[in-house]
Motif scaffolding. Structure first.
Motif, PDB file in Angstrom:
ATOM      1  N   ILE A 184       1.308 -24.331  -3.263  1.00 18.07           N
ATOM      2  CA  ILE A 184       0.641 -25.489  -3.874  1.00 18.07           C
ATOM      3  C   ILE A 184      -0.871 -25.374  -3.712  1.00 18.07           C
ATOM      4  O   ILE A 184      -1.635 -25.636  -4.645  1.00 18.07           O
ATOM      5  CB  ILE A 184       1.155 -26.806  -3.257  1.00 18.07           C
ATOM      6  CG1 ILE A 184       2.668 -26.954  -3.470  1.00 18.07           C
ATOM      7  CG2 ILE A 184       0.401 -27.992  -3.827  1.00 18.07           C
ATOM      8  CD1 ILE A 184       3.102 -26.854  -4.916  1.00 18.07           C
ATOM      9  N   ARG A 185      -1.296 -24.937  -2.534  1.00 16.63           N
ATOM     10  CA  ARG A 185      -2.733 -24.761  -2.297  1.00 16.63           C
ATOM     11  C   ARG A 185      -3.308 -23.680  -3.211  1.00 16.63           C
ATOM     12  O   ARG A 185      -4.398 -23.833  -3.783  1.00 16.63           O
ATOM     13  CB  ARG A 185      -2.981 -24.411  -0.832  1.00 16.63           C
ATOM     14  CG  ARG A 185      -4.455 -24.364  -0.442  1.00 16.63           C
ATOM     15  CD  ARG A 185      -4.642 -24.304   1.067  1.00 16.63           C
ATOM     16  NE  ARG A 185      -4.059 -23.092   1.642  1.00 16.63           N
ATOM     17  CZ  ARG A 185      -2.951 -23.066   2.386  1.00 16.63           C
ATOM     18  NH1 ARG A 185      -2.297 -24.203   2.633  1.00 16.63           N
ATOM     19  NH2 ARG A 185      -2.489 -21.933   2.875  1.00 16.63           N
ATOM     20  N   SER A 186      -2.555 -22.588  -3.402  1.00 16.83           N
ATOM     21  CA  SER A 186      -3.045 -21.487  -4.247  1.00 16.83           C
ATOM     22  C   SER A 186      -3.124 -21.908  -5.717  1.00 16.83           C
ATOM     23  O   SER A 186      -4.005 -21.456  -6.452  1.00 16.83           O
ATOM     24  CB  SER A 186      -2.155 -20.254  -4.094  1.00 16.83           C
ATOM     25  OG  SER A 186      -0.875 -20.463  -4.677  1.00 16.83           O
ATOM     26  N   ILE A 187      -2.214 -22.779  -6.139  1.00 12.55           N
ATOM     27  CA  ILE A 187      -2.282 -23.308  -7.512  1.00 12.55           C
ATOM     28  C   ILE A 187      -3.548 -24.140  -7.674  1.00 12.55           C
ATOM     29  O   ILE A 187      -4.271 -24.040  -8.674  1.00 12.55           O
ATOM     30  CB  ILE A 187      -1.023 -24.132  -7.835  1.00 12.55           C
ATOM     31  CG1 ILE A 187       0.196 -23.210  -7.966  1.00 12.55           C
ATOM     32  CG2 ILE A 187      -1.214 -24.950  -9.113  1.00 12.55           C
ATOM     33  CD1 ILE A 187       1.525 -23.934  -8.064  1.00 12.55           C
ATOM     34  N   ARG A 188      -3.837 -24.950  -6.663  1.00 12.70           N
ATOM     35  CA  ARG A 188      -5.058 -25.753  -6.682  1.00 12.70           C
ATOM     36  C   ARG A 188      -6.307 -24.859  -6.780  1.00 12.70           C
ATOM     37  O   ARG A 188      -7.290 -25.201  -7.442  1.00 12.70           O
ATOM     38  CB  ARG A 188      -5.140 -26.590  -5.408  1.00 12.70           C
ATOM     39  CG  ARG A 188      -4.272 -27.841  -5.444  1.00 12.70           C
ATOM     40  CD  ARG A 188      -5.010 -28.936  -6.121  1.00 12.70           C
ATOM     41  NE  ARG A 188      -4.238 -30.160  -6.234  1.00 12.70           N
ATOM     42  CZ  ARG A 188      -4.332 -30.989  -7.251  1.00 12.70           C
ATOM     43  NH1 ARG A 188      -5.131 -30.700  -8.266  1.00 12.70           N
ATOM     44  NH2 ARG A 188      -3.649 -32.094  -7.301  1.00 12.70           N
ATOM     45  N   GLU A 189      -6.254 -23.707  -6.137  1.00 16.19           N
ATOM     46  CA  GLU A 189      -7.425 -22.838  -6.054  1.00 16.19           C
ATOM     47  C   GLU A 189      -7.561 -21.876  -7.223  1.00 16.19           C
ATOM     48  O   GLU A 189      -8.662 -21.408  -7.525  1.00 16.19           O
ATOM     49  CB  GLU A 189      -7.382 -22.043  -4.742  1.00 16.19           C
ATOM     50  CG  GLU A 189      -7.530 -22.918  -3.504  1.00 16.19           C
ATOM     51  CD  GLU A 189      -7.237 -22.155  -2.210  1.00 16.19           C
ATOM     52  OE1 GLU A 189      -6.753 -21.001  -2.314  1.00 16.19           O
ATOM     53  OE2 GLU A 189      -7.478 -22.714  -1.126  1.00 16.19           O
ATOM     54  N   ASN A 190      -6.442 -21.548  -7.887  1.00 16.53           N
ATOM     55  CA  ASN A 190      -6.469 -20.476  -8.886  1.00 16.53           C
ATOM     56  C   ASN A 190      -6.216 -20.905 -10.323  1.00 16.53           C
ATOM     57  O   ASN A 190      -6.417 -20.119 -11.250  1.00 16.53           O
ATOM     58  CB  ASN A 190      -5.441 -19.403  -8.508  1.00 16.53           C
ATOM     59  CG  ASN A 190      -5.824 -18.649  -7.245  1.00 16.53           C
ATOM     60  OD1 ASN A 190      -6.692 -17.785  -7.270  1.00 16.53           O
ATOM     61  ND2 ASN A 190      -5.181 -18.993  -6.132  1.00 16.53           N
ATOM     62  N   VAL A 191      -5.726 -22.101 -10.542  1.00 15.71           N
ATOM     63  CA  VAL A 191      -5.516 -22.592 -11.912  1.00 15.71           C
ATOM     64  C   VAL A 191      -6.741 -23.410 -12.288  1.00 15.71           C
ATOM     65  O   VAL A 191      -6.960 -24.508 -11.760  1.00 15.71           O
ATOM     66  CB  VAL A 191      -4.217 -23.428 -12.012  1.00 15.71           C
ATOM     67  CG1 VAL A 191      -4.057 -23.991 -13.425  1.00 15.71           C
ATOM     68  CG2 VAL A 191      -3.007 -22.573 -11.632  1.00 15.71           C
ATOM     69  N   ARG A 192      -7.572 -22.871 -13.196  1.00 17.34           N
ATOM     70  CA  ARG A 192      -8.917 -23.413 -13.448  1.00 17.34           C
ATOM     71  C   ARG A 192      -8.919 -24.871 -13.919  1.00 17.34           C
ATOM     72  O   ARG A 192      -9.857 -25.618 -13.624  1.00 17.34           O
ATOM     73  CB  ARG A 192      -9.642 -22.543 -14.476  1.00 17.34           C
ATOM     74  CG  ARG A 192      -8.939 -22.475 -15.814  1.00 17.34           C
ATOM     75  CD  ARG A 192      -9.758 -21.790 -16.892  1.00 17.34           C
ATOM     76  NE  ARG A 192      -8.964 -21.559 -18.083  1.00 17.34           N
ATOM     77  CZ  ARG A 192      -8.662 -22.501 -18.970  1.00 17.34           C
ATOM     78  NH1 ARG A 192      -9.092 -23.747 -18.776  1.00 17.34           N
ATOM     79  NH2 ARG A 192      -7.923 -22.226 -20.032  1.00 17.34           N
ATOM     80  N   ASN A 193      -7.853 -25.286 -14.652  1.00 18.87           N
ATOM     81  CA  ASN A 193      -7.850 -26.636 -15.225  1.00 18.87           C
ATOM     82  C   ASN A 193      -6.858 -27.574 -14.532  1.00 18.87           C
ATOM     83  O   ASN A 193      -6.470 -28.596 -15.087  1.00 18.87           O
ATOM     84  CB  ASN A 193      -7.551 -26.576 -16.720  1.00 18.87           C
ATOM     85  CG  ASN A 193      -6.341 -25.689 -17.045  1.00 18.87           C
ATOM     86  OD1 ASN A 193      -5.678 -25.194 -16.132  1.00 18.87           O
ATOM     87  ND2 ASN A 193      -6.066 -25.483 -18.324  1.00 18.87           N
ATOM     88  N   ILE A 194      -6.444 -27.230 -13.302  1.00 19.50           N
ATOM     89  CA  ILE A 194      -5.424 -28.013 -12.602  1.00 19.50           C
ATOM     90  C   ILE A 194      -5.901 -29.431 -12.311  1.00 19.50           C
ATOM     91  O   ILE A 194      -5.089 -30.355 -12.168  1.00 19.50           O
ATOM     92  CB  ILE A 194      -4.993 -27.300 -11.294  1.00 19.50           C
ATOM     93  CG1 ILE A 194      -3.682 -27.893 -10.757  1.00 19.50           C
ATOM     94  CG2 ILE A 194      -6.091 -27.365 -10.245  1.00 19.50           C
ATOM     95  CD1 ILE A 194      -2.477 -27.642 -11.611  1.00 19.50           C
ATOM     96  N   ASP A 195      -7.213 -29.638 -12.248  1.00 17.03           N
ATOM     97  CA  ASP A 195      -7.740 -30.977 -11.953  1.00 17.03           C
ATOM     98  C   ASP A 195      -7.537 -31.946 -13.112  1.00 17.03           C
ATOM     99  O   ASP A 195      -7.744 -33.161 -12.958  1.00 17.03           O
ATOM    100  CB  ASP A 195      -9.225 -30.893 -11.595  1.00 17.03           C
ATOM    101  CG  ASP A 195     -10.066 -30.309 -12.727  1.00 17.03           C
ATOM    102  OD1 ASP A 195      -9.568 -29.402 -13.434  1.00 17.03           O
ATOM    103  OD2 ASP A 195     -11.207 -30.768 -12.915  1.00 17.03           O
ATOM    104  N   LYS A 196      -7.083 -31.449 -14.275  1.00 13.41           N
ATOM    105  CA  LYS A 196      -6.857 -32.309 -15.437  1.00 13.41           C
ATOM    106  C   LYS A 196      -5.474 -32.955 -15.438  1.00 13.41           C
ATOM    107  O   LYS A 196      -5.183 -33.795 -16.293  1.00 13.41           O
ATOM    108  CB  LYS A 196      -7.037 -31.500 -16.727  1.00 13.41           C
ATOM    109  CG  LYS A 196      -8.456 -30.986 -16.951  1.00 13.41           C
ATOM    110  CD  LYS A 196      -8.543 -30.214 -18.255  1.00 13.41           C
ATOM    111  CE  LYS A 196      -9.950 -29.702 -18.502  1.00 13.41           C
ATOM    112  NZ  LYS A 196     -10.035 -28.920 -19.777  1.00 13.41           N
TER     113      LYS A 196
END
Length: 516
Positions: A184-196
C-alpha cells in the motif's frame, strides 16, 4: 487530527458467496437497512448479472436505502456493467465496482489474456462505467500477487480513465501484514495520480490475517476497508467489520483514525446476519462471540468484579450487548416488552411486527418460567422476516424409542386443503421430514441441520436451522419451539415455503466469476 477510515460492507455480495448461504430480496433489504443503522459508508449490495434475484435485491436496496453509497459489482465486461447500472441507477449515491485479474497466474490460466490486453480491457471498461456513473471503483483482482510494475501501470491508467476508488484485494489471503502494508505504501509512492482517488483494500482470511492486513493497510495510507459482518465470505471469509472497527476504537492511542460506525449496533447486526444466513457465530469469535465477555477463571472473575478493566479492554455496552439480563415472564406487560425490544436494538419495528412478536412472547412465557433476552431476539428475528406460509404445520405426532422404529404423522394445511401423511425414519426428526415430504408432494434434499438451545435450562427455546436443496439451489429455513421436533418441522416447512416463493423468480443469467 484523527483521519476517517471509510467502512465498505460487502456482506451482501462477498458474504453471501459463503458456501450454503442464499438470501432472498426481503432478507437482503432488511440487512441493508440494518447496515445503514450501523453507519457503514458503502454497501456492496450484490452482483446484478449473477442472477435475476441478485439484480432485484440490488435494485430494491438502491431504491430504499438512501444514506450509504450503494455499490454493484461487475466484471470488466460491458454486459455486466450495463446490468450493474440498471440496478443501482435508482440509488442516491450509486457506484459501479468493476474488476479484472492482473496477476500472471490469473492472466495466463484463468483469463488466457496477455498483460497488454488486460490493461486495455481495464481502461476501456472503467471509461465505459464512468460514462454511466460518476463514481467508479476498480479492483485489480489478485493484486497482492501481481508484479508491482504492472500493477502501478494498470492503476495509473484506470485513474486517468476516470476511476474514483482504487481497491487492492488480497484475493487469496496470501499477504503478510508487513508485506501488505509495504505494498500500500509503495502504491502511494509510485502511482503518480493516486492522490486523485480513494485507496481501498479488500482482504481475505485464508491464513487468518485479513483483519491484521487491513489494519496494516490503514497505517500505510488506505482510506477505505472492505469487510463483512462476522467475517463472512468465500472460503475462510473476509476481514470482519466488527474486529476492524473495535480495534480502531479501542486502540485509539495507536491508530490516529476513526470510523462513523455506531458501535452499539454491532451486536444487533451480527445476530441478524447470523440468523438470516444460517451461519452461526463461534463462541470464541472476537467481539461478538458468546464468550467474548464471559469470564470463568476464578482469578479473572475476581479481577473483573474488582475492576472490569482488569480483563475487559472494551465494554459489552459499547457493541450493544447489555450486561444485565432483564427477565420477563407471563405476567409482563406490553410496555415492558417494547422497552426491552428497544434496549436490544430493535428500534425500527412496525406496530404489526411488535404485535406478532408480543403474541409469540406470551405463548413462550406460558411454556417456560422466564423469557431471557436471547429468547426475545430469536422470536423477533423469526417474525420480522416472515415467509408467506404456503404450507402450515397443523399437527404432528411422534412414536419413537430405542427399540422401535421412529414414526411420525403430520397434518399440513395449504389454503383450505388438509394433507395428512405418516412415515418412518432413522429417528423422530428424519421421520417427520419424510412425512412432510409425502404430505406436500415435493422432493428436496436435506443439506444441513443445526440445532441449538437459545438459552440454558430444561425449558430452553430450541432454534433449528435447516438447509434444503433442489435443482442446484439452496434454501434456508428456521424454526423455534421449546419442543425440538416441532422446531425442526417448522424449520423444514419454512425452507419449503421459501423455495415455493422463489422458484419462479430464481432462474436468471449466472455470472462466471464472483469477484475478489
Amino acid at each position: 487530527m484523527p483521519k476517517k477510515v471509510y467502512i465498505f460492507d460487502t456482506t451482501l455480495r462477498d458474504g453471501e458467496q459463503s458456501p450454503g448461504v442464499s438470501l432472498n430480496v426481503q432478507e437482503k433489504l432488511e440487512i441493508a437497512r440494518q447496515l445503514e443503522r450501523l453507519g457503514v459508508d458503502a454497501i456492496e449490495a450484490g452482483f446484478p448479472v449473477a442472477s435475476k434475484g441478485d439484480f432485484e435485491a440490488v435494485k430494491a436496496i438502491a431504491q430504499n436505502v438512501r444514506r450509504p453509497v450503494i455499490v454493484a459489482l461487475a466484471r470488466a465486461v460491458k454486459q455486466d456493467i450495463d446490468r450493474a447500472w440498471e440496478a443501482i441507477k435508482y440509488a442516491a449515491r450509486p457506484r459501479i465496482h468493476t474488476f479484472i485479474a492482473t496477476s500472471d497466474i490469473h492472466m495466463k490460466y484463468k483469463l488466457k489474456m496477455e498483460p497488454e490486453e488486460v490493461l486495455k480491457r481495464a481502461v476501456e471498461m472503467v471509461s465505459y462505467a464512468k460514462s454511466l456513473c460518476e463514481d467508479v471503483e476498480f479492483s485489480p483482482e489478485d493484486g497482492t500477487r501481481t508484479r508491482p510494475e504492472f500493477l502501478f501501470k494498470v492503476l495509473e491508467a484506470v485513474i486517468d480513465a476516470g476511476a474514483t476508488v482504487i481497491n487492492i484485494p488480497d484475493t487469496v489471503g496470501y499477504a503478510m501484514p508487513e508485506e501488505f502494508g509495504a505494498l500500500i505504501r509503495s502504491i502511494r509512492e509510485n502511482v503518480r495520480n493516486i492522490d486523485k482517488v480513494m485507496l481501498s483494500v479488500h482482504c481475505h482470511n485464508d491464513l487468518g490475517l485479513a483483519v491484521a492486513n487491513s489494519l496494516a493497510a490503514i497505517r500505510n495510507g488506505a482510506q477505505q476497508v472492505e469487510c463483512t459482518i462476522n467475517g463472512l465470505g468465500e472460503r475462510a471469509g473476509n476481514a470482519a467489520l466488527e474486529e476492524i472497527v473495535m480495534a480502531i476504537k479501542t486502540r485509539s492511542d495507536y491508530f490516529n483514525y476513526y470510523t462513523d460506525i455506531v458501535t452499539e449496533q454491532i451486536y444487533r447486526t451480527s445476530t441478524m446476519v447470523s440468523h438470516l444466513t444460517g451461519v452461526h457465530v463461534q463462541p470464541n469469535k472476537a467481539i461478538v462471540g458468546a464468550n467474548a465477555f464471559a469470564h470463568e477463571s476464578g482469578i479473572h472473575q475476581h479481577g473483573v468484579l474488582s475492576n472490569r478493566q482488569t480483563y475487559e479492554i472494551m465494554t459489552p455496552e459499547s457493541i450493544g450487548l447489555k450486561q444485565s439480563q432483564m427477565v420477563l415472564g407471563k405476567h409482563s406487560g406490553r410496555h415492558a416488552f417494547e422497552e426491552r425490544l428497544k434496549e436490544l436494538g430493535f428500534t425500527n419495528l412496525m406496530p404489526e411486527e411488535i404485535n406478532a412478536a408480543f403474541e409469540k412472547f406470551k405463548d413462550l412465557a406460558d411454556k417456560k418460567k422466564y423469557v431471557m433476552d436471547k429468547d426475545i431476539e430469536a422470536l423477533v428475528n423469526e417474525k420480522v422476516l416472515k415467509v408467506p406460509e404456503t404450507y402450515e404445520l397443523e399437527y404432528f405426532h411422534i412414536s419413537s424409542g430405542n427399540t422401535s422404529i421412529a414414526t411420525s404423522t403430520v397434518k399440513i394445511r395449504r389454503d383450505n386443503e388438509i394433507f395428512e401423511e405418516a412415515a418412518c425414519g432413522d429417528g423422530p426428526v428424519d421421520a417427520t421430514f419424510k412425512a412432510i415430504d409425502r404430505a406436500i408432494g415435493i422432493e428436496v434434499t436435506l443439506k444441513d441441520y443445526y440445532l441449538r438451545a437459545v438459552t440454558s435450562g430444561k425449558d430452553a427455546l430450541g432454534e433449528v436451522t435447516v438447509k434444503i436443496g433442489k435443482n442446484g439451489d439452496v434454501y434456508i429455513g428456521r424454526g423455534l419451539s421449546t419442543d425440538i421436533i416441532e422446531a425442526s418441522a417448522k424449520a423444514y416447512i419454512n425452507a419449503i415455503n421459501k423455495m415455493v416463493m422463489e422458484q419462479n423468480s430464481k432462474n436468471g443469467h449466472n455470472g462466471e466469476e464472483k469477484g475478489d
